[in-house]
Design a protein around this motif. Structure first.
Motif, PDB file in Angstrom:
ATOM      1  N   GLY A  92       9.145   5.160 -11.980  1.00 47.49           N
ATOM      2  CA  GLY A  92       8.373   4.380 -10.917  1.00 47.49           C
ATOM      3  C   GLY A  92       8.643   4.523  -9.696  1.00 47.49           C
ATOM      4  N   VAL A  93       7.943   3.498  -9.737  1.00 43.98           N
ATOM      5  CA  VAL A  93       8.289   2.803  -7.690  1.00 43.98           C
ATOM      6  C   VAL A  93       8.833   2.248  -7.484  1.00 43.98           C
ATOM      7  CG1 VAL A  93       7.968   3.255  -4.997  1.00 43.98           C
ATOM      8  CG2 VAL A  93       7.478   5.285  -6.310  1.00 43.98           C
ATOM      9  N   ARG A  94       9.318   0.997  -6.953  1.00 43.81           N
ATOM     10  CA  ARG A  94       9.838   0.173  -7.196  1.00 43.81           C
ATOM     11  C   ARG A  94      10.206  -0.430  -5.358  1.00 43.81           C
ATOM     12  NH1 ARG A  94      15.752  -1.876 -10.309  1.00 43.81           N
ATOM     13  NH2 ARG A  94      16.683  -0.562  -8.353  1.00 43.81           N
ATOM     14  N   ALA A  95       9.932  -1.349  -4.344  1.00 41.93           N
ATOM     15  CA  ALA A  95      10.223  -1.588  -3.368  1.00 41.93           C
ATOM     16  C   ALA A  95      10.586  -3.085  -2.882  1.00 41.93           C
ATOM     17  CB  ALA A  95       8.460  -1.944  -2.432  1.00 41.93           C
ATOM     18  N   ALA A  96      11.641  -2.969  -1.690  1.00 40.86           N
ATOM     19  CA  ALA A  96      12.190  -4.302  -1.747  1.00 40.86           C
ATOM     20  C   ALA A  96      11.629  -4.791  -0.230  1.00 40.86           C
ATOM     21  CB  ALA A  96      13.810  -4.547  -1.550  1.00 40.86           C
ATOM     22  N   GLY A  97      10.978  -6.421   0.138  1.00 38.14           N
ATOM     23  CA  GLY A  97      10.642  -6.552   1.615  1.00 38.14           C
ATOM     24  C   GLY A  97       9.253  -7.309   0.987  1.00 38.14           C
ATOM     25  N   ASP A  98       8.960  -7.760   2.317  1.00 41.28           N
ATOM     26  CA  ASP A  98       7.312  -8.614   2.265  1.00 41.28           C
ATOM     27  C   ASP A  98       6.626  -7.426   2.342  1.00 41.28           C
ATOM     28  OD1 ASP A  98       5.294  -9.923   2.653  1.00 41.28           O
ATOM     29  OD2 ASP A  98       5.894 -10.665   4.731  1.00 41.28           O
ATOM     30  N   PRO A 107      15.148  -2.260   7.456  1.00 44.20           N
ATOM     31  CA  PRO A 107      13.631  -1.857   6.669  1.00 44.20           C
ATOM     32  C   PRO A 107      13.593  -2.126   5.869  1.00 44.20           C
ATOM     33  CG  PRO A 107      14.744   0.193   8.045  1.00 44.20           C
ATOM     34  CD  PRO A 107      16.145  -1.107   8.277  1.00 44.20           C
ATOM     35  N   ALA A 108      12.627  -2.422   4.919  1.00 43.40           N
ATOM     36  CA  ALA A 108      11.591  -2.405   3.873  1.00 43.40           C
ATOM     37  C   ALA A 108      12.484  -1.163   3.042  1.00 43.40           C
ATOM     38  CB  ALA A 108      10.606  -2.151   3.891  1.00 43.40           C
ATOM     39  N   LEU A 109      12.549  -1.693   1.682  1.00 47.69           N
ATOM     40  CA  LEU A 109      13.243  -0.429   0.966  1.00 47.69           C
ATOM     41  C   LEU A 109      12.084   0.141  -0.299  1.00 47.69           C
ATOM     42  CD1 LEU A 109      16.652  -1.395   0.272  1.00 47.69           C
ATOM     43  CD2 LEU A 109      15.810   0.212   2.069  1.00 47.69           C
ATOM     44  N   LEU A 110      11.986   1.560  -0.299  1.00 45.80           N
ATOM     45  CA  LEU A 110      11.138   1.581  -1.600  1.00 45.80           C
ATOM     46  C   LEU A 110      12.975   2.558  -2.380  1.00 45.80           C
ATOM     47  CD1 LEU A 110       9.168   2.438   1.026  1.00 45.80           C
ATOM     48  CD2 LEU A 110       7.371   2.539  -1.061  1.00 45.80           C
ATOM     49  N   ALA A 159      16.909   4.097  13.077  1.00 44.37           N
ATOM     50  CA  ALA A 159      16.285   4.853  13.542  1.00 44.37           C
ATOM     51  C   ALA A 159      15.071   3.718  14.307  1.00 44.37           C
ATOM     52  CB  ALA A 159      16.180   5.779  12.701  1.00 44.37           C
ATOM     53  N   GLY A 160      14.835   2.566  13.891  1.00 47.97           N
ATOM     54  CA  GLY A 160      13.726   1.955  14.268  1.00 47.97           C
ATOM     55  C   GLY A 160      12.768   2.709  12.868  1.00 47.97           C
ATOM     56  N   ALA A 161      12.972   3.002  11.674  1.00 51.69           N
ATOM     57  CA  ALA A 161      12.009   2.412  10.105  1.00 51.69           C
ATOM     58  C   ALA A 161      11.411   1.162  10.668  1.00 51.69           C
ATOM     59  CB  ALA A 161      12.552   3.701   9.352  1.00 51.69           C
ATOM     60  N   ASP A 162      10.198   1.722   9.813  1.00 51.94           N
ATOM     61  CA  ASP A 162      10.031  -0.421   9.027  1.00 51.94           C
ATOM     62  C   ASP A 162      10.159   0.003   7.947  1.00 51.94           C
ATOM     63  OD1 ASP A 162       8.166  -0.597  11.780  1.00 51.94           O
ATOM     64  OD2 ASP A 162       7.171   0.554  11.698  1.00 51.94           O
ATOM     65  N   ALA A 163      10.532   1.159   7.289  1.00 52.25           N
ATOM     66  CA  ALA A 163      10.512   1.010   5.492  1.00 52.25           C
ATOM     67  C   ALA A 163      11.382   2.465   5.254  1.00 52.25           C
ATOM     68  CB  ALA A 163       9.642   1.310   4.761  1.00 52.25           C
ATOM     69  N   TYR A 164      12.608   2.705   3.881  1.00 53.48           N
ATOM     70  CA  TYR A 164      13.508   3.782   3.685  1.00 53.48           C
ATOM     71  C   TYR A 164      12.686   4.250   2.168  1.00 53.48           C
ATOM     72  CZ  TYR A 164      17.717   6.129   3.271  1.00 53.48           C
ATOM     73  OH  TYR A 164      18.157   7.191   3.098  1.00 53.48           O
ATOM     74  N   LEU A 165      12.664   4.542   2.165  1.00 56.48           N
ATOM     75  CA  LEU A 165      12.469   5.619   1.194  1.00 56.48           C
ATOM     76  C   LEU A 165      13.111   6.208   0.601  1.00 56.48           C
ATOM     77  CD1 LEU A 165       8.751   6.728  -0.726  1.00 56.48           C
ATOM     78  CD2 LEU A 165      11.140   7.981  -1.162  1.00 56.48           C
ATOM     79  N   GLU A 208       0.989  -0.862   0.290  1.00 62.40           N
ATOM     80  CA  GLU A 208       0.208  -0.703   0.162  1.00 62.40           C
ATOM     81  C   GLU A 208       0.689   0.960  -0.162  1.00 62.40           C
ATOM     82  OE1 GLU A 208      -3.785  -1.603   1.725  1.00 62.40           O
ATOM     83  OE2 GLU A 208      -1.995  -0.573   3.575  1.00 62.40           O
ATOM     84  N   LEU A 209       2.535   0.828   0.770  1.00 61.76           N
ATOM     85  CA  LEU A 209       3.200   2.504   1.220  1.00 61.76           C
ATOM     86  C   LEU A 209       3.455   2.617  -0.471  1.00 61.76           C
ATOM     87  CD1 LEU A 209       4.580   5.231   2.575  1.00 61.76           C
ATOM     88  CD2 LEU A 209       6.329   2.694   2.769  1.00 61.76           C
ATOM     89  N   THR A 210       3.519   1.206  -0.867  1.00 61.32           N
ATOM     90  CA  THR A 210       4.359   1.806  -2.327  1.00 61.32           C
ATOM     91  C   THR A 210       3.564   2.368  -3.651  1.00 61.32           C
ATOM     92  OG1 THR A 210       5.690  -0.253  -2.193  1.00 61.32           O
ATOM     93  CG2 THR A 210       5.697   0.407  -4.902  1.00 61.32           C
ATOM     94  N   ALA A 211       2.413   1.686  -3.312  1.00 64.77           N
ATOM     95  CA  ALA A 211       0.657   2.278  -4.397  1.00 64.77           C
ATOM     96  C   ALA A 211       0.835   3.966  -3.939  1.00 64.77           C
ATOM     97  CB  ALA A 211       0.229   1.872  -4.462  1.00 64.77           C
ATOM     98  N   LEU A 212       1.018   4.336  -2.618  1.00 67.68           N
ATOM     99  CA  LEU A 212       0.689   5.795  -2.647  1.00 67.68           C
ATOM    100  C   LEU A 212       1.902   5.761  -3.024  1.00 67.68           C
ATOM    101  CD1 LEU A 212      -0.065   7.545  -0.229  1.00 67.68           C
ATOM    102  CD2 LEU A 212       1.229   7.472   1.073  1.00 67.68           C
ATOM    103  N   ALA A 213       3.808   6.284  -2.747  1.00 70.41           N
ATOM    104  CA  ALA A 213       4.347   6.405  -3.258  1.00 70.41           C
ATOM    105  C   ALA A 213       4.693   7.077  -4.581  1.00 70.41           C
ATOM    106  CB  ALA A 213       5.514   5.795  -3.088  1.00 70.41           C
TER     107      ALA A 213
END
Length: 283
Positions: A170-176, A225-228, A201-207, A155-160
């Motif tokens: 575009g935007v690509r992501a890595a992770g579950d 963290p997951a990657l965008l 920093a305890g981030a769940d994802a990093y863009l 959902e975050l990738t689509a939002l980005a």
């Protein structure tokens, strides 16, 4: 000059108060590149990149000043002959009486700065620098904040993809894809040198942009963290809106923002393989 006009010098002074040259990295080249400080400015164009196409925009718009993020003269040159890329642009701007100002890593570090504008696209709250300056922890590269509501990585990738300026990359992501993201770290421009900071920093994802294969793979294997990964231009273009609004509010100038996509990638073909097929072992 009338009381309702301003000059290159006055705008440069204001910009350098907001994006202090001392905040720039030692290797960086920021500030006034071209232009007479006494020249009157009626129209400004804000851009990410100073290239032939954005210079064309400046001429077409009748701009007196270009405010750019990426330096035209980042590395030393021994010639500005018009037969070279940089020389051609320098000659065009001088002949057209168009000044050029650059705010690069000093704008990255500032608060508000480049990553604040990027974070705003996601409505991030409780922002803090991803990599704070030792002398002032309110300043620094990148931002970390909390999303208004948790999202899955998908959902975050689509939002980005919706919130960032459109690019071929575009935007690509890595992770579950189902990983829940509450805390997001962002960094405008090339940010893989801050992968460790995003983890700390305890981030769940990093863009960010320009993520490299091996660094990204090792980061994920280490539980980071997951990657965008978005286009470089797209992660920095929001800053142009921010600085343009600030200039309009405080100075008697018309300010335009370039929407010209200067990302170098022009074609994108998606793989026909699904995520499940990609994960299947080869026979």
């Amino acid at each position: 000059m009338t009381s309702s006009e301003t000059t290159v010098g006055r705008l440069v002074a204001a910009l350098e108060a907001r994006y202090r040259p001392a905040w720039a990295e030692q290797w960086d080249r920021v500030g006034l590149v071209l232009g007479d400080p006494a020249a009157v400015v009626r129209r400004v164009l804000c851009v990410v990149d100073v290239v032939d196409e954005t210079v064309d925009e400046a001429f077409a718009a009748g701009a007196d000043l270009i405010v750019a993020h990426h330096p035209l003269m980042l590395k030393g040159v021994s010639s500005v002959a018009p037969t070279t890329f940089k020389g051609r642009i320098v000659h065009r701007l001088i002949k057209g009486d168009i000044a050029l100002f650059t705010a690069h890593t000093n704008a990255d570090t500032a608060n508000p700065g480049v990553s604040d504008a990027l974070a705003a696209r996601f409505g991030l709250r409780e922002l803090r620098p991803l990599s704070p300056r030792p002398d002032d922890p309110a300043l620094g590269i990148g931002r970390v904040g909390t999303l208004p509501a948790p999202l899955t990585l998908a959902e975050l990738t689509a939002l980005a993809a919706r919130e960032l300026p459109p690019t071929t990359w575009g935007v690509r992501a890595a992770g579950d894809p189902e990983r829940i993201i509450r805390t997001l770290a962002v960094c405008g421009g090339s940010g893989d040198s801050y992968l460790g900071a995003a983890t700390a920093a305890g981030a769940d994802a990093y863009l960010t942009a320009d993520l490299r294969h091996h660094l990204a793979g090792e980061h994920l294997a280490g539980g980071g963290p997951a990657l965008l990964d978005a286009a470089h231009w797209a992660t920095e273009r929001p800053w142009c809106d921010d600085v343009a609004a600030w200039l309009r509010a405080g100075h008697p100038v018309e300010v335009l923002v370039s929407d010209l996509d200067t990302d170098p990638w022009t074609l994108h073909a998606a793989s026909p393989l699904s995520t499940e097929q990609k994960k299947e072992p080869s026979s």
